[in-house]
Every structure is written in C-alpha cells, then in structure tokens.
Design an enzyme around this catalytic site. Structure first.
Site, short mmCIF file in Angstrom:
data_model
loop_
_atom_site.label_atom_id
_atom_site.label_comp_id
_atom_site.label_asym_id
_atom_site.label_seq_id
_atom_site.Cartn_x
_atom_site.Cartn_y
_atom_site.Cartn_z
N ALA A 254 -0.25 0.29 16.99
CA ALA A 254 -0.27 1.02 18.28
C ALA A 254 -2.11 0.82 18.75
CB ALA A 254 -0.15 2.22 18.41
N GLY B 14 0.75 -1.42 0.05
CA GLY B 14 0.20 -0.12 -0.11
C GLY B 14 0.48 1.97 0.25
N PHE B 15 1.58 1.17 1.07
CA PHE B 15 2.31 2.79 1.22
C PHE B 15 2.45 4.05 1.14
CE2 PHE B 15 4.84 -0.95 -1.53
CZ PHE B 15 5.84 -1.29 -0.03
N THR C 191 9.04 -10.69 11.06
CA THR C 191 8.72 -9.66 10.59
C THR C 191 8.84 -7.87 10.59
OG1 THR C 191 6.75 -9.10 11.87
CG2 THR C 191 5.78 -10.55 10.55
N LEU D 168 7.39 -6.54 18.72
CA LEU D 168 7.40 -7.71 18.72
C LEU D 168 7.01 -9.02 18.56
CD1 LEU D 168 3.97 -5.55 18.60
CD2 LEU D 168 4.65 -6.27 20.84
N GLU E 129 7.92 2.98 8.59
CA GLU E 129 7.81 3.75 8.00
C GLU E 129 9.53 4.03 7.61
OE1 GLU E 129 3.87 6.52 6.73
OE2 GLU E 129 3.83 4.90 8.35
N GLY F 89 0.86 -6.78 3.62
CA GLY F 89 1.89 -7.66 3.58
C GLY F 89 3.27 -7.52 4.40
N GLN G 92 10.59 -5.49 7.86
CA GLN G 92 9.33 -4.36 7.24
C GLN G 92 10.85 -3.14 7.22
OE1 GLN G 92 6.32 -2.66 6.93
NE2 GLN G 92 6.51 -4.86 6.72
MO1 MOS Z 1 1.89 5.29 4.98
S1 MOS Z 1 2.49 6.42 3.61
O1 MOS Z 1 0.96 6.27 6.55
O2 MOS Z 1 0.84 4.28 4.16
#
Ligand code: MOS
Length: 768
Positions: free
Chosen positions: A544, A272-273, A665, A661, A735, A500, A669
């Site tokens: 969160a 998505g990003f 994964t 956690l 991010e 993902g 990221q």
């Molecule tokens: Mo991100 S740019 O907060 O999906």
C-alpha cells in the site's frame, strides 16, 4: 445464488462504490477498476533466476577491499557488571586484528528504538559496549576482528571474563508485580465499552479461561549480517534490512553523522518477519571498522541471533465471552500480561483482533507488560494477532461447543455490520463469504460435531476452524521517483524492500499497468537508503505504501509530460486524470484512439529523460474506514491415541484481502504464513531459563520449526474483492497467513480428541 455469484455481486458493488477514490476526497486509482493488463496474473518472481543460480548478493556476500571478519562474545549473566575481562590471549591469537570491548570502543549514542521512540518500538535504547554494565543474558561484551572468520571465532573463545552479578528479574511470576499498562503505537492497549464483567456475570452462557503462548525466536533462513566500511566520515553498509531508511537514520544518530553520510543498501533479504532491523551487530561492526581502519563483515551465528535479535514475547491471556442462547455475545473480555524487556516498548498487542472481530454488548480488552531483565522483544509476523487469535478463536470454539452450535454459525451470528469498537464502517469485509465458501471447499459438512468420535485405528480425526485477521496499515513517509526515458522505458526508485515476498515483481507489474508499458520496459529499484521515501517492509503495509507513493509520482510525471508535450500533441489540453496508459501510449481515457506514444512525446519534448518525485498523501483512509485483511482458516488433524502425536493432514486458508495483485506471490505469502502458524501451534518455543535469563535452545536442533514432513497440502484461495479505499484495491498479504492458525489447529485437536489445550505449543506430552 451460488457462493461465486454472490461474491461477484459483492465485488461489483464494491467497485461501483468508489466514486471519490481510494482516499477520502482523493483521486480514484484507475487500477482498482482495471479488468485488463497484468493485475491478477500469476507472475513468477523476477529475482528467481539470480537466487537459484547464486548470483543474487546478500549482505554477507559483498566483498570489500582489505576486509576483516567479526565474531561476538556474549554475556552469561542477566544483570550486573563486568569484573575482569582478560583479552590478552585473544589479542595474541593468529590473525587477530582487534579485540573491541567497552574499554576501547568509540563513543556512541544509543540507537533510537525501531519504528520511532514514541510509538510501538522494537529494539532497545541501551548503551552499546560503552561500559561494564550488563543488561541481559546474551549481551555482546566483546567483538573480535580477524583475517578469517575461523580465527575470529577461535580468538573469542580465549577471552576470559568474570562478572559481579546484581539482582535481576528473570521469573515471569515475579515480574507481574511491577506490570505496567501496555502502549502500542502511542495508544494504551486498553479498551472498555459498557460493563463487561457485569454482562459476563449475567450471561446465561459463558466461557472464562486462560491461554498461554511462549516466547518465539526469529529464524529467518538468512542469518543477520552486514558488510560495512568507512570512507572518511561516510559509512557504507550492506545490510539485511526491512527498513533501510530507518537504519541509515539510526546509524547517523549513533555516530553523530548527517543521515546522508550513511548509505545503507539491501537488495536481497533472506526473510525478515520483523527481525531484520538495526540491532547491535551492525553498530558494533561499524564501530570496530572505525577503530581498525578496515572494512568489516559480520554474520551472526544462529546462536547469535537468539542472543541479540529480539523475538516474540510470551503472553498469558484471559478470554471470557458471555452469550445468549442464540449465541449473540453480551460480553467479550480479553485481558492479560506479556513479558517485556526493560529498555524497549513492544508489548505484544494480542487484543487487536478482538477490537474488530465480533459485535458484542460490551468489551473489556487490556494488555499489561511485566518488565524483565531480558533481551528486548520485538515484532514477529503478525505481532499481536498471531497469538491473540489463538486465544480468542479458541475461546469462540469453546463457547460453540458449550452451546452445542457449529463454530462457523456462532461466528456468523456475531458478525458486525461496522467496526464494533470504533463505530467506523468497514472499508471491505467479506469474511462470511469466506467462511461459507471455505466450508464448502474444505468439506466441513463431514465434520463430526461430537469430539473424539472419528477414529481410524490408532488415529483420531478432527476438523477445526478459526478467523484470520490483520489490519490494513499504511505508514506515513512514503515517496517515490519515476524516470521516463526517450526509449519509452521507466524506472522507479523507492527506499522499499524485497525480503522474498515478491514485492519488486508485483510492483513492476503494477507500475507497468499504470504506465501502460510492458513489464520488460519497467525497472523497480529498491533497498537503498538514498532513494526517496521511508517505506518499512512491515505491518503488511509495504504494498500500500509503495502503491500510494507511485500513484503520486506517476501523477506528477504525467502532468509534467503533458505540459512539456505542448499544444501540438494529440493530447493537448488534457490533464493527468483524463489520460491513461495503454500499450506504450498515453491515451485519452474515454477515447483511447486519441493518443501519443511515450517515445513520440519524449522526441517532441526533446529530452533524454523526465523525472518526477512525489510524496504519498498522508494515510487518512483510517479516519474514515476500519480496514483489515480477513480470512477463514480450516484445519484437519489426525492425533495418535497412543503417542499423542498430532499430524496436520489438510489446511485451507480462504482469504479476503482486497484485490490480489499477483496470485503466485500472494499464494506463497499465505502458505508461508500458515506454515509458520503450524510451528506456532505445534512446536515453536524459546526455552528461557528463569534462574538466569538465558535462552537454553539457541539452535534449530532444539528450537523446532516445521520441516517438509510436517507440512500437509495447503490450499489457499481468496475472494479477490477489491477494496475501493486502498491503493490498487489491495490489502496486505504478508502477515494474515499466520493468524488464526494456532486456534484452527487447537480446535481441530479438540474435535479429534475432546482434549482442549490452552498452552502453546501443543506438544505430545500435553496430549497425554
Ligand atoms: Mo512484520 S512483524 O511487520 O515484519
């Protein structure tokens, strides 16, 4: 004391400093202190087998009875009106069911901006195929439905259209004249403390330079797609979405429906990003489906994504730092301009990192937005920080060079004790530890301080570093439902997303630990707008947000369970804060032997299931603490002295993101963010034709992203120090990985060659 001992001492202190819980005045989250169980174990993604075997269904893979396929035709002018539109040949083409234009589209209201209208907002609020007006080059002007995708694609090529063009602003230099103050999340992007220009002028050492970053387009592997159908006035949407609740609500606004009449699901998303929001394609598909009376599948072409899905806008940033000989900052200035669509409100907030990265005697931070006739720009992984850290962290490196100081040392000397612009304490910040431990691990000591002095044949070698930083967010609106069944199993339902990242897996672990059940006894259901909560997979805040919602629902569930179990249960008289789950039992927290299994409690109660739903508390942690993810990034490059080609040979990200956690994964990221950062540093650029506002490279053949051979060994590690003021002790990890990478690469290239490039991407021509 070794770095490891020091980190452990800090961790101990952090955990002890949590007397009043993760929220001001709130209940402690037992998982912050938990030393057993699943938290911190590397667990593989639960959806892995479905994905690799092809059984996971994505938005464009849901069949619907009697379905037709859609193709979009896009405008080729930036501004004006459709003069003639001849669709007769398209309508007569084989298999065509409908050619929809502004003439026959149903009446629809504009879509609300993504993430609410008064806040930072992606997307636009333009009319959607309602009139002849053209607002950007690439705007959909027609949608063709046909029995097969190929028939729809062919028919759209037969549509003839001419335009009456109007004057447009497609040149950034021209747009600067009408620039406005940028506003992000309701706050003006403007901050002044002291007289920074005067302090800069008086400072004995300074840098004062301009950096530029280009437009970036979204390139998630999964193309934007939706499969939609109507059942009377009820709209069903299989979407690729990072905001199902927002999508359903927005579609209801557009079509004048109740929110409950729109059902959006999105069980799998191929990346998505920031881009997998509501854009025109889902709305137009729903409209065409209504007109044709048949379900519709729409999948954008790669070109289509460049034409109608916004990306990251360009930035032009002045960074000026005034410093004393010992390196301490007297003035920190980061100001500049971004381009922005006329009908959206997403001024790339590149000053956010500078608001809390360094202490300084004075600050001047500002973003102005120059409005252009172009596609609405939007969120893209670390909007603000990804490009803001490129400029800020390059400038810090330039200052270190001119002071003759190690860039890590310069950063440590300007490390703030509390948030330097808000004055609020940091909830958890261990960036100095990350730098020290990272330098040791990366072998920073071998770096040649003098640029251009390390050569092996044709290749110049260098190392660079930069700070990574991204805020901890938690948006309001989180809620969750937990159902416990008599067989001792639990199901969580929450309108959250799995794009993902591993969210569903990690939340299964966390919920299992919270209840004291094995992972096989817990199911986390998500990606459905009919589930509770408005949980955006964005801002690295989903973990969160889900965590806080599940804490609240879990508390309700246990309270209800204890109440119903009554006086005969061994747990009689205890409340939810006095018990803990362990091995299928609910136990008195400080006397684990006093316990009763969930199965036994349910039998005692005589119910098949108990359901509890609760809303997360409002995100008040921000009013008490300045909360961020942090990292120290290290890069090694080889630059070819003959061709100017840069090869990144090693990269290390040392992260400080609270408790990790699920290391498996999370590492993925971090690495993914760093790889995207390598693209930002070295290759990504949307070519925008300033004569007519057209994107010139709308394909992966001409818009370059890193491929296998561009990606070196990437080492990622973390402090794993829990933040006592975040649910589960965790900060976001989605991010942070892209931040700092642009500067780490640019700084390494400078160290290798002595050439400073201030204009991304750093392609070979700029090295000549
Ligand atoms: Mo991100 S740019 O907060 O999906």
């Amino acid at each position: 004391m070794s770095i490891k001992d020091a980190a452990q001492a800090v961790m101990k202190k952090a955990v002890q400093a949590a007397p009043d819980g993760w929220m001001p005045g709130g209940t402690p989250d037992p998982l912050i202190r938990q030393k057993h169980g699943l938290i911190g174990k590397p667990v593989s993604r639960l959806d892995g087998p479905q994905k690799v075997s092809g059984t996971a269904r994505f938005a464009a893979e849901f069949p619907m009875e009697n379905m037709v396929y859609a193709a979009l035709k896009y405008s080729t002018v930036a501004k004006g009106r459709i003069k003639e539109l001849d669709s007769a040949a398209a309508e007569a083409a084989p298999g065509v069911v409908l050619v929809m234009t502004y003439r026959n589209a149903p009446r629809m209201k504009p879509a609300p901006l993504f993430m609410s209208s008064d806040k930072a907002a992606g997307g636009d609020d333009l009319p959607i195929m309602q009139d002849e007006e053209i607002h950007w080059n690439g705007q959909p002007i027609s949608l063709v439905l046909a029995e097969a995708q190929e028939q729809a694609d062919y028919a759209k090529s037969l549509i003839r259209v001419t335009y009456e063009t109007e004057p447009s602003v497609t040149v950034f230099e021209d747009a600067k004249a009408n620039a406005e103050q940028g506003v992000f999340q309701g706050q003006p992007l403007l901050l002044e403390i002291g007289d920074a220009e005067a302090s800069l002028a008086a400072a004995p050492h300074k840098v004062d330079v301009v950096y530029r970053t280009p437009r970036h387009s979204h390139n998630a592997i999964e193309l934007h797609a939706a499969t939609v159908g109507w059942d009377g006035d009820n709209l069903r949407v299989h979407d690729a979405s990072q905001g199902v609740a927002h999508g359903a609500w927005s579609l209801a606004q557009v079509f004048g429906l109740e929110e409950a009449q729109v059902h959006v699901t999105s069980p799998y998303v191929g990346g998505g990003f920031g881009s997998k929001a509501l854009w025109q394609h889902q709305i137009l598909a729903a409209a065409a489906s209504k007109v044709a009376g048949r379900p519709v599948r729409i999948m954008l072409s790669r070109e289509g994504v460049y034409r109608i899905v916004g990306g990251r806008t360009l930035t032009e940033q002045r960074v000026a730092i005034g410093a004393q000989a010992d390196g301490s900052f007297d003035a920190l200035i980061q100001t500049g301009m971004v381009a922005m669509g006329r009908h959206n409100n997403m001024p790339e907030p590149f000053i956010l990192p500078a608001m809390s990265a360094y202490k300084s005697g004075s600050f001047k931070l500002a973003v102005e937005a120059a409005k252009m006739d172009m596609l609405a720009n939007t969120f893209m992984r670390a909007p603000g920080e990804a490009v803001g850290t490129f400029a800020l962290e390059s400038a810090v490196d330039e200052l270190a060079e001119s002071l003759g100081m190690d860039p890590i040392e310069l950063r440590i000397r300007n490390e703030p004790e509390k948030d330097p612009t808000s004055g609020v304490p940091f909830s958890s910040r261990h960036i100095v530890e990350a730098y020290k431990a990272g330098a040791e691990r990366f072998g920073w000591a071998a770096r040649k301080a003098k640029p251009g002095t390390h050569r092996e044949g044709e290749w110049l070698l260098g190392m660079g570093c930069a700070t990574a930083t991204y805020p901890y967010y938690r948006m309001p609106g989180g809620a969750a439902r937990i159902t416990l069944t008599k067989d001792g199993r639990a199901t969580v339902e929450i309108a959250a997303h799995e794009m993902g990242m591993g969210t569903a897996t990690t939340q299964t672990m966390v919920t299992a630990d919270r209840l004291g059940l094995g992972m096989e006894c817990v199911t986390v259901n998500y990606g459905d707008s009919h589930f509770p909560g408005v949980v955006l997979a964005g801002g690295s805040q989903q973990t969160a947000s889900i965590g806080a919602s599940v804490i609240a629902a879990h508390r309700e569930l246990i309270t209800e369970l204890l109440k119903l179990a009554g006086k005969d249960s061994p747990l009689a008289g205890l409340d939810a804060d006095e018990v803990t789950g362990r091995d299928g039992y609910l136990c008195k927290a400080d006397e684990l032997g006093r316990r009763e299994s969930y199965v036994s409690m349910m039998a005692r109660i005589g119910r098949d299931e108990i359901t509890a739903e609760a809303t997360a508390p409002p995100p008040l942690e921000f009013t008490h603490w300045s909360m961020h993810s942090h990292g120290a990034m290290f890069c090694e490059v080889r630059v070819n002295a003959v061709t100017g080609e840069t090869r990144v040979t090693r990269f290390l990200g040392y992260f400080d993101c609270g408790r990790i956690l699920n290391p498996k994964t999370a590492a993925s990221q971090f690495r993914g963010g760093i790889i995207m950062g390598l693209g930002l540093a070295l290759m990504e650029e949307t070519q925008f034709d300033e004569r007519n506002g057209r994107v010139m490279n709308p394909s992966l053949a001409e818009y370059h992203v890193p491929v296998q051979m561009d990606v070196p060994e990437i080492d990622v590690i973390w402090t794993d120090i829990p933040d006592a003021h975040a649910p589960m002790g965790a900060h976001g990890v989605g991010e942070i990985g892209i931040t700092g990478v642009g500067a780490a690469v640019a700084n390494a290239i400078f160290n290798a060659t002595g050439k400073r490039v201030r204009d991304l991407p750093i392609t070979l021509d700029k090295m000549m």
